[in-house]
Write a protein that holds these residues in place. Structure first.
Motif, PDB file in Angstrom:
ATOM      1  N   LYS A 158       0.836  -1.204   0.000  1.00 22.88           N
ATOM      2  CA  LYS A 158       0.000   0.000   0.000  1.00 22.88           C
ATOM      3  C   LYS A 158       0.867   1.248   0.000  1.00 22.88           C
ATOM      4  N   ASN A 159       1.661   1.408  -1.038  1.00 17.11           N
ATOM      5  CA  ASN A 159       2.517   2.588  -1.141  1.00 17.11           C
ATOM      6  C   ASN A 159       1.769   3.720  -1.837  1.00 17.11           C
ATOM      7  N   ASN A 160       2.015   4.948  -1.391  1.00 15.68           N
ATOM      8  CA  ASN A 160       1.453   6.104  -2.072  1.00 15.68           C
ATOM      9  C   ASN A 160       2.264   6.360  -3.330  1.00 15.68           C
ATOM     10  N   ILE A 161       1.617   6.242  -4.477  1.00 15.12           N
ATOM     11  CA  ILE A 161       2.334   6.318  -5.748  1.00 15.12           C
ATOM     12  C   ILE A 161       2.228   7.713  -6.350  1.00 15.12           C
ATOM     13  N   ASN A 162       3.358   8.269  -6.733  1.00 19.30           N
ATOM     14  CA  ASN A 162       3.370   9.487  -7.536  1.00 19.30           C
ATOM     15  C   ASN A 162       4.451   9.309  -8.593  1.00 19.30           C
ATOM     16  N   ILE A 163       4.712  10.351  -9.359  1.00 17.45           N
ATOM     17  CA  ILE A 163       5.658  10.202 -10.469  1.00 17.45           C
ATOM     18  C   ILE A 163       7.048   9.793 -10.012  1.00 17.45           C
ATOM     19  N   ASN A 164       7.406  10.136  -8.785  1.00 17.21           N
ATOM     20  CA  ASN A 164       8.720   9.771  -8.271  1.00 17.21           C
ATOM     21  C   ASN A 164       8.835   8.287  -7.968  1.00 17.21           C
ATOM     22  N   HIS A 165       7.689   7.585  -7.877  1.00 20.80           N
ATOM     23  CA  HIS A 165       7.706   6.162  -7.580  1.00 20.80           C
ATOM     24  C   HIS A 165       7.488   5.315  -8.829  1.00 20.80           C
ATOM     25  N   THR A 166       7.426   5.934  -9.998  1.00 25.77           N
ATOM     26  CA  THR A 166       7.249   5.202 -11.245  1.00 25.77           C
ATOM     27  C   THR A 166       8.478   5.417 -12.115  1.00 25.77           C
TER      28      THR A 166
END
Length: 247
Positions: A158-166
């Motif tokens: 359950k990680n909060n995904i944003n552009i830095n995590h893709t």
């Protein structure tokens, strides 16, 4: 939350967040409800609707025990069966979005799941979960005894995904790529590079950045033209996005 640093088969560290004790307990309770539902449904369907209880009355004690054990084996092997089939998840873990992983970066094997299952007797059954709870709290990697024996841990998905995590990078429409050979990488390579690079920058781990740069050069055949390792990796990620978006 406890952070787990897992070394992958590419000799690159990836950080995961260990599942919270609350999530693990709730997943256990959900699994308990699934097993309880199986017991209730089995009991009424087979022993009453189909009249197997009458057949049991005509059997000796050992035969009765054998039949009961056969019916309720799935309850005993529940976690082993589902973690093996669902690659580290039971139904409860899947609902809570947590998963069993190897702490060395490999996919957990059936043998690892067996070790976790065997130690449930100590971690959960005999101690009412006290031993497992203490082990998780005391362990550096949030491991119960079964995890220590199997070389595993439980992480949250359950990680909060944003552009830095893709693998996505913001690039200008006028961007001009530098390294065409970057197409030798795939999406998983790009994800590992970005996660490792961002983590190393956060912790100012310049040695890891240097190792990552050398690994990229070895895999792709590209040579750093900027002279700066960080700029090189940033360019690699942007170039990868540029070429893959054009395909």
């Amino acid at each position: 939350m406890t952070q787990l640093s897992i070394n992958t088969t590419q000799n690159v560290n990836i950080n995961f967040t260990a599942a919270t004790i609350g999530d693990r307990i709730l997943a256990y309770l959900l699994d308990f409800l699934v097993k309880a539902a199986y017991v209730i449904v089995t009991y009424y369907i087979f022993f009453y609707a189909l009249g197997i209880n009458k057949l049991l009355d005509s059997m000796d004690n050992w035969s009765k025990i054998s039949v009961l054990v056969l019916f309720y084996l799935p309850v005993a092997f529940y976690s082993l069966i589902f973690e093996s089939l669902l690659e580290g998840q039971t139904l409860g873990k899947r609902l809570l979005k947590i998963k069993v992983v190897k702490i060395d970066g490999y996919q957990a094997s059936f043998g690892d799941y067996i070790m976790r299952w065997l130690f449930r007797v100590i971690d959960v059954s005999f101690s009412s979960g006290i031993v497992g709870l203490i082990s998780i709290i005391a362990s550096e990697k949030s491991q119960r005894l079964g995890d220590m024996a199997g070389g595993t841990s439980v992480i949250t998905l359950k990680n909060n995904i944003n552009i830095n995590h893709t693998i996505l990078e913001e690039i200008d429409v006028s961007y001009v790529p530098t390294y065409p050979l970057v197409i030798k990488l795939n999406d998983n390579d790009a994800r590992i590079i970005k996660e490792t690079f961002n983590n190393a920058r956060t912790h100012r781990d310049y040695q890891m950045i240097s190792k990552l740069k050398m690994k990229i050069e070895d895999v792709t055949g590209i040579r750093n033209q900027s002279g700066n390792d960080e700029d090189f990796i940033k360019t690699i990620l942007k170039d990868y996005n540029y070429y893959t978006q054009k395909m």
